[in-house]
Design an enzyme around this catalytic site. Sequence first.
Site, mmCIF file in Angstrom:
data_model
loop_
_atom_site.group_PDB
_atom_site.id
_atom_site.type_symbol
_atom_site.label_atom_id
_atom_site.label_comp_id
_atom_site.label_asym_id
_atom_site.label_seq_id
_atom_site.Cartn_x
_atom_site.Cartn_y
_atom_site.Cartn_z
ATOM 1 N N GLU A 91 -57.741 64.085 -24.821
ATOM 2 C CA GLU A 91 -56.640 63.162 -24.590
ATOM 3 C C GLU A 91 -55.596 63.261 -25.686
ATOM 4 O O GLU A 91 -55.883 63.631 -26.821
ATOM 5 C CB GLU A 91 -57.159 61.733 -24.480
ATOM 6 C CG GLU A 91 -57.903 61.241 -25.700
ATOM 7 C CD GLU A 91 -58.597 59.916 -25.439
ATOM 8 O OE1 GLU A 91 -58.013 58.882 -25.784
ATOM 9 O OE2 GLU A 91 -59.715 59.930 -24.891
ATOM 10 N N CYS A 332 -58.050 55.820 -29.493
ATOM 11 C CA CYS A 332 -58.731 57.113 -29.529
ATOM 12 C C CYS A 332 -60.050 57.117 -28.755
ATOM 13 O O CYS A 332 -60.948 56.332 -29.026
ATOM 14 C CB CYS A 332 -58.986 57.500 -30.985
ATOM 15 S SG CYS A 332 -59.793 59.083 -31.154
#
EC number: 2.1.1.192
Length: 342
Positions: A91, A332
């Site tokens: 990501e 995150c």
Amino acid sequence: MENILDFTLEELKEWLISKEEKAFRAKQVFDWIYNKLIFDFNNMKNIPYKTKNLLSDNFYVGVPKVVKKLMSQDKNTYKFLFEYKDGNIIESVVMKYKHGNSICVSTQVGCRMGCKFCASTLDGVIRNLTSGEILSQIMAAQKEIGERISNVVLMGSGEPLDNFQNVTKFLDLVTSDTTLNIGQRHITLSTCGIVPKIKELADKNYNITLAISLHSPEDLLRKEMMPIANKYSIKELMEACDYYINKTNRRITFEYALVKGKNDSIKEAKKLSTVLKGKLCHVNLIPVNEIKENSYEKSTLKNIESFGNILKENGIETTIRREMGADINAACGQLRRSYVSK
């Protein structure tokens, strides 16, 4: 086949010469890839047919596929899930500011550091990303948002200094005027504190910003929150930070995620002030990201502000990180884990 994004211009020139091709073709190819964002050799109009075939037979432009794209309600944050050729998913997050667009990139698929407050480490590390794969996140994001990205933060999934060789080559690539030409002072590298690698990075003499995930001024609590602290004490970490500052003359950012009732007391703030006083540094206070796998809760804004005031009273420059993209799981590891565990 090799990912052409792992190559510097000089490396590609040498390869072309070895195939009895003209060296200047390398610059033309780089122009198509990095300036025009054309990732298919067949669409590079000024490249001869024979050279296109040679490139296609030996290289691919390793820009990942977008498997999910989310935009925050305020339209200032984009979250991307990118899939690489081998099926691994990482990501990246793009944040839009008045001064330009910033991207948070991943450096590994997963992470093995085991920090208790981080979702990206829950399943361990699968593999390192290559320099070109890290670079490709910026290119894929630029193509998606239609705007240039001018700032890079290595703070996504993975520990950058655990992938030292690929990360340092990425730094060389991304700052080159033959690729994306992003200034070193516009790049931040965040680490949990691998002491020997901090010193090795200092010896590279980059003009990047180093950010240290600290989260406690006391070894015992830091060991509980961050397993890396079992290997390197705060004293050893601070010595490495001093080495970095003396070698580069660059200010270090210390990141401190505040957990309610854990590390957000006035006592902790005073202890942190003692540890950091006199250093060329800045403290970034972060409301911890809550994940279901642990019981950590965000500290209250009042506590965070009181904590910050203690640091400021001791002459330590301190800011509270602005939360962006909370509505799209921008922290995150959160989005990737929810996606791959389906």
